[in-house]
Write a protein that holds these residues in place. Sequence first.
Motif, PDB file in Angstrom:
ATOM      1  N   ASN A   1       0.847  -1.217  -0.007  1.00 23.99           N
ATOM      2  CA  ASN A   1      -0.153   0.029   0.091  1.00 23.99           C
ATOM      3  C   ASN A   1       0.808   1.126   0.162  1.00 23.99           C
ATOM      4  OD1 ASN A   1      -2.554  -1.340   0.022  1.00 23.99           O
ATOM      5  ND2 ASN A   1      -2.860  -1.041   2.014  1.00 23.99           N
ATOM      6  N   ALA A   2       1.964   1.247   0.864  1.00 24.16           N
ATOM      7  CA  ALA A   2       2.904   2.425   0.946  1.00 24.16           C
ATOM      8  C   ALA A   2       3.478   2.557  -0.490  1.00 24.16           C
ATOM      9  CB  ALA A   2       3.729   2.262   1.949  1.00 24.16           C
TER      10      ALA A   2
ATOM     11  N   ASP B   1       4.565   5.404   6.303  1.00 20.60           N
ATOM     12  CA  ASP B   1       5.170   5.740   5.253  1.00 20.60           C
ATOM     13  C   ASP B   1       5.089   7.525   4.687  1.00 20.60           C
ATOM     14  OD1 ASP B   1       2.882   6.417   3.436  1.00 20.60           O
ATOM     15  OD2 ASP B   1       2.346   4.426   3.756  1.00 20.60           O
TER      16      ASP B   1
ATOM     17  N   GLY C   1      -0.826   9.711   1.263  1.00 20.59           N
ATOM     18  CA  GLY C   1      -1.696   9.789   2.332  1.00 20.59           C
ATOM     19  C   GLY C   1      -3.145   9.963   1.766  1.00 20.59           C
TER      20      GLY C   1
ATOM     21  N   ALA D   1     -12.928  -1.775  -0.803  1.00 18.39           N
ATOM     22  CA  ALA D   1     -12.854  -0.505  -0.852  1.00 18.39           C
ATOM     23  C   ALA D   1     -11.398  -0.277  -1.633  1.00 18.39           C
ATOM     24  CB  ALA D   1     -13.020   0.396   0.280  1.00 18.39           C
TER      25      ALA D   1
ATOM     26  N   LYS E   1      -7.859   1.672  -6.541  1.00 18.07           N
ATOM     27  CA  LYS E   1      -6.785   1.233  -7.865  1.00 18.07           C
ATOM     28  C   LYS E   1      -7.291   0.753  -9.057  1.00 18.07           C
ATOM     29  CE  LYS E   1      -3.806   0.978  -3.901  1.00 18.07           C
ATOM     30  NZ  LYS E   1      -3.076   0.181  -2.843  1.00 18.07           N
TER      31      LYS E   1
ATOM     32  N   GLY F   1      -1.912  -3.535  -5.351  1.00 21.30           N
ATOM     33  CA  GLY F   1      -3.369  -3.667  -4.551  1.00 21.30           C
ATOM     34  C   GLY F   1      -4.360  -3.641  -5.925  1.00 21.30           C
TER      35      GLY F   1
ATOM     36  N   GLY G   1      -8.833  -4.322  -2.770  1.00 16.75           N
ATOM     37  CA  GLY G   1      -9.344  -3.902  -1.644  1.00 16.75           C
ATOM     38  C   GLY G   1     -10.001  -4.144  -0.422  1.00 16.75           C
TER      39      GLY G   1
ATOM     40  N   ALA H   1      -7.509  -5.581   1.978  1.00 11.74           N
ATOM     41  CA  ALA H   1      -6.345  -5.771   2.762  1.00 11.74           C
ATOM     42  C   ALA H   1      -6.660  -5.251   4.154  1.00 11.74           C
ATOM     43  CB  ALA H   1      -5.001  -5.455   2.301  1.00 11.74           C
ATOM     44  N   LEU H   2      -7.010  -3.843   3.841  1.00 13.32           N
ATOM     45  CA  LEU H   2      -7.168  -2.932   5.256  1.00 13.32           C
ATOM     46  C   LEU H   2      -8.549  -3.536   5.799  1.00 13.32           C
ATOM     47  CD1 LEU H   2      -6.167   0.539   4.405  1.00 13.32           C
ATOM     48  CD2 LEU H   2      -4.864  -1.149   5.385  1.00 13.32           C
TER      49      LEU H   2
ATOM     50  N   THR I   1       1.070   7.999   5.731  1.00 17.81           N
ATOM     51  CA  THR I   1       0.155   7.352   6.518  1.00 17.81           C
ATOM     52  C   THR I   1       1.061   6.438   7.410  1.00 17.81           C
ATOM     53  OG1 THR I   1      -1.323   6.935   4.514  1.00 17.81           O
ATOM     54  CG2 THR I   1      -1.517   5.067   6.174  1.00 17.81           C
TER      55      THR I   1
HETATM   56  P1  ADP Z   1      -6.106  -2.282  -2.497  1.00 17.15           P
HETATM   57  O1  ADP Z   1      -4.701  -1.959  -2.024  1.00 17.15           O
HETATM   58  O2  ADP Z   1      -6.243  -3.424  -2.942  1.00 17.15           O
HETATM   59  O3  ADP Z   1      -6.845  -1.141  -2.989  1.00 17.15           O
HETATM   60  P2  ADP Z   1      -6.325  -2.018   0.356  1.00 17.15           P
HETATM   61  O4  ADP Z   1      -7.486  -2.684   1.548  1.00 17.15           O
HETATM   62  O5  ADP Z   1      -4.983  -2.600   0.882  1.00 17.15           O
HETATM   63  O6  ADP Z   1      -6.782  -2.336  -0.936  1.00 17.15           O
HETATM   64  O7  ADP Z   1      -6.375  -0.237   0.694  1.00 17.15           O
HETATM   65  C1  ADP Z   1      -7.461   0.409   0.440  1.00 17.15           C
HETATM   66  C2  ADP Z   1      -7.381   1.781  -0.258  1.00 17.15           C
HETATM   67  O8  ADP Z   1      -6.794   2.569   0.855  1.00 17.15           O
HETATM   68  C3  ADP Z   1      -6.158   1.686  -1.268  1.00 17.15           C
HETATM   69  O9  ADP Z   1      -6.894   1.271  -2.520  1.00 17.15           O
HETATM   70  C4  ADP Z   1      -5.876   3.002  -0.933  1.00 17.15           C
HETATM   71  O10 ADP Z   1      -6.596   4.066  -1.899  1.00 17.15           O
HETATM   72  C5  ADP Z   1      -5.854   3.256   0.372  1.00 17.15           C
HETATM   73  N1  ADP Z   1      -4.727   3.162   0.983  1.00 17.15           N
HETATM   74  C6  ADP Z   1      -4.387   1.989   1.667  1.00 17.15           C
HETATM   75  N2  ADP Z   1      -3.115   2.089   2.621  1.00 17.15           N
HETATM   76  C7  ADP Z   1      -2.785   3.423   1.720  1.00 17.15           C
HETATM   77  C8  ADP Z   1      -1.313   4.258   2.332  1.00 17.15           C
HETATM   78  N3  ADP Z   1      -0.351   3.668   2.900  1.00 17.15           N
HETATM   79  N4  ADP Z   1      -1.306   5.330   1.765  1.00 17.15           N
HETATM   80  C9  ADP Z   1      -2.330   6.187   0.786  1.00 17.15           C
HETATM   81  N5  ADP Z   1      -3.517   5.269   0.755  1.00 17.15           N
HETATM   82  C10 ADP Z   1      -3.595   4.079   1.186  1.00 17.15           C
END
Ligand code: ADP
Length: 570
Positions: free
Chosen positions: A38-39, A63, A67, A81, A84, A98, A101, A103-104, A146
């Motif tokens: 993500n970073a 990172d 942000g 969510a 990308k 990614g 959507g 992981a988080l 972030t």
């Molecule tokens: P994905 O990476 O598959 O899009 P994630 O669940 O990893 O899904 O993250 C969701 C969204 O959160 C990402 O699409 C991105 O827009 C935002 N995001 C996550 N981590 C960061 C980060 N370190 N810096 C900026 N945006 C982030």
Amino acid sequence: MRMDVQRIHILPAHEAQKIAAGEVVERPANVVKELIENALDAGATSISIYLEEGGKKLIRCIDNGCGMSAIDARLSIAPHATSKISSVQDLSSLTTFGFRGEALASMASVCQMELITRLEGSPAIKLTIRAGAITHETIVAANKGTDITLKDLFYNVPARQKFLKTTKTEWNAIKQLIDAYALAYPSLHITLYHQQERIAQYNPAETIAQRASDIFESSVSKRLIALHKQDAVAQATMTGIISDHQVNRYDRSQLYFFVNNRWIKNHKLGTALLRGYRNVLPEGRFPYAAIAITVPPHTIDINIHPRKEEVQFLHPRLIEGLIEEVVAKALPQQAATPVTHFVHSFSTPTIPVQAFHIPVHPLPQTTTCVAPEIPLPVLPEKQVSTHTQVPQARILSQLKQTYIMIETEAGLMLIDQHAAHERILYETIGTRYKNAESIQLLFPELITLPRGHTINEEQYELLRNFGIEAEPWSENQIRISATPVYLKPHMLSALVEELTAHTHNIAHKVQAMLACKAAVKAGDVLNDSEMQELVHKWLAIENRLTCPHGRPTSWLMSNYEIEKNFKRIV
Ligand code: ADP
Ligand code: MG
């Protein structure tokens, strides 16, 4: 009458999410991977990672990427969510890590999470998240980028928590992952802390090779060979580093492959790489390698693994073939450098290879020298390197009846007489045995096969290639009626044993076995002319660095090392 029975019910969303999380997050290393990715997707050039108890207790990743706005931050932990992709079509041109959507959302559902993030020009927001839901939100002061903290992984999923390994094991997995990303992104600044101690600080570097010198210990990093190859047919560019024949390890853990900058696990790429090392490393030993492959996004499928750890190539064979070729080509050339540096000007006369008469008969016999059973054949024309830079050496003496000491322009070299002779024979047996004239045996040999083994048609064909006429005789015996002149009867049964013992690479193994049996042994006393013959034939072979089993044939103590040890230089 029976009432309508309902056994099916829809799981509450938070329970379903915890279960789904298992696909993405199995162990702390998976979390770290998602955070790094993500970073990187956010354009970060610097990442700091803090861990407690191998990530089981705490994982924090800071990172300096773009942000998120407050709206995006709140959305980011929702399932599916992503910023990308908008539809599945976008996958074929994906340039981010990614895309799912999840992981988080997954992480947020199985640990206690805190997310601080600031988009350029916006205030920073801090979210406290429990079991996937935002429980608290404040405006805070923070740098652009972030900062995510995850505590107590699987605190609410005991069934998963008990599968977490020891701190050491989880830590090792994370360290390997960080090193992989450090190699794939040499320009990324990475700081890594474990139990409040700074473990690694990787400053931005320009190449994988430079980065490797921060990661691997110096005994390894100074033996690395840089690779670069662009191939139009495979539509691939390959860059990276591999270790030479002097270093190796017992496991595959230091073989890193990246496809379009994604660290992936692909057994077949590893096998292709090892094929490139054939004859260079002993069996069961593995090199160090970090190879980055870049291909057009539409020629790979990255959506085949829940944690995106594997990719599928449209044309896997082309990529595997390319790896093997690039590695095989890189190895002898580079590693041969110290030897090809020897040039003339020794005080005692030296004998240039092309001037040296290579007799067709065996090594001269002395009372103590066990003569080889295979005559040393004339080397094929192409193997004598006719450059002005002819490898030359002055023979000093034999050490422990096992090593030949030579003086070269590069330093003092010890040659393992058995290994070097094995290599000479191996290189020549291939051509020589295949063209070998067979003689009919007066009394055909019956060879008993090892218990439970048979010889198949392919293996008979191989024997014929080596000039051996063989046919099935009884259930467990074969009959050999013709052999090349130099094959001694006792070598026949060893050869057949070798033939049946392996399923892969049989021709190589048989050839290596013959070379081994026929080569001079450690303990054989060699006189001056025998040593000279052996050394000069060895120097004339291109592929001389290891014996066919992969042991080194020589060891150079460079002039630099000698002078350094005697403190003539600092
Ligand atoms: P994905 O990476 O598959 O899009 P994630 O669940 O990893 O899904 O993250 C969701 C969204 O959160 C990402 O699409 C991105 O827009 C935002 N995001 C996550 N981590 C960061 C980060 N370190 N810096 C900026 N945006 C982030
Ligand atoms: Mg992601």
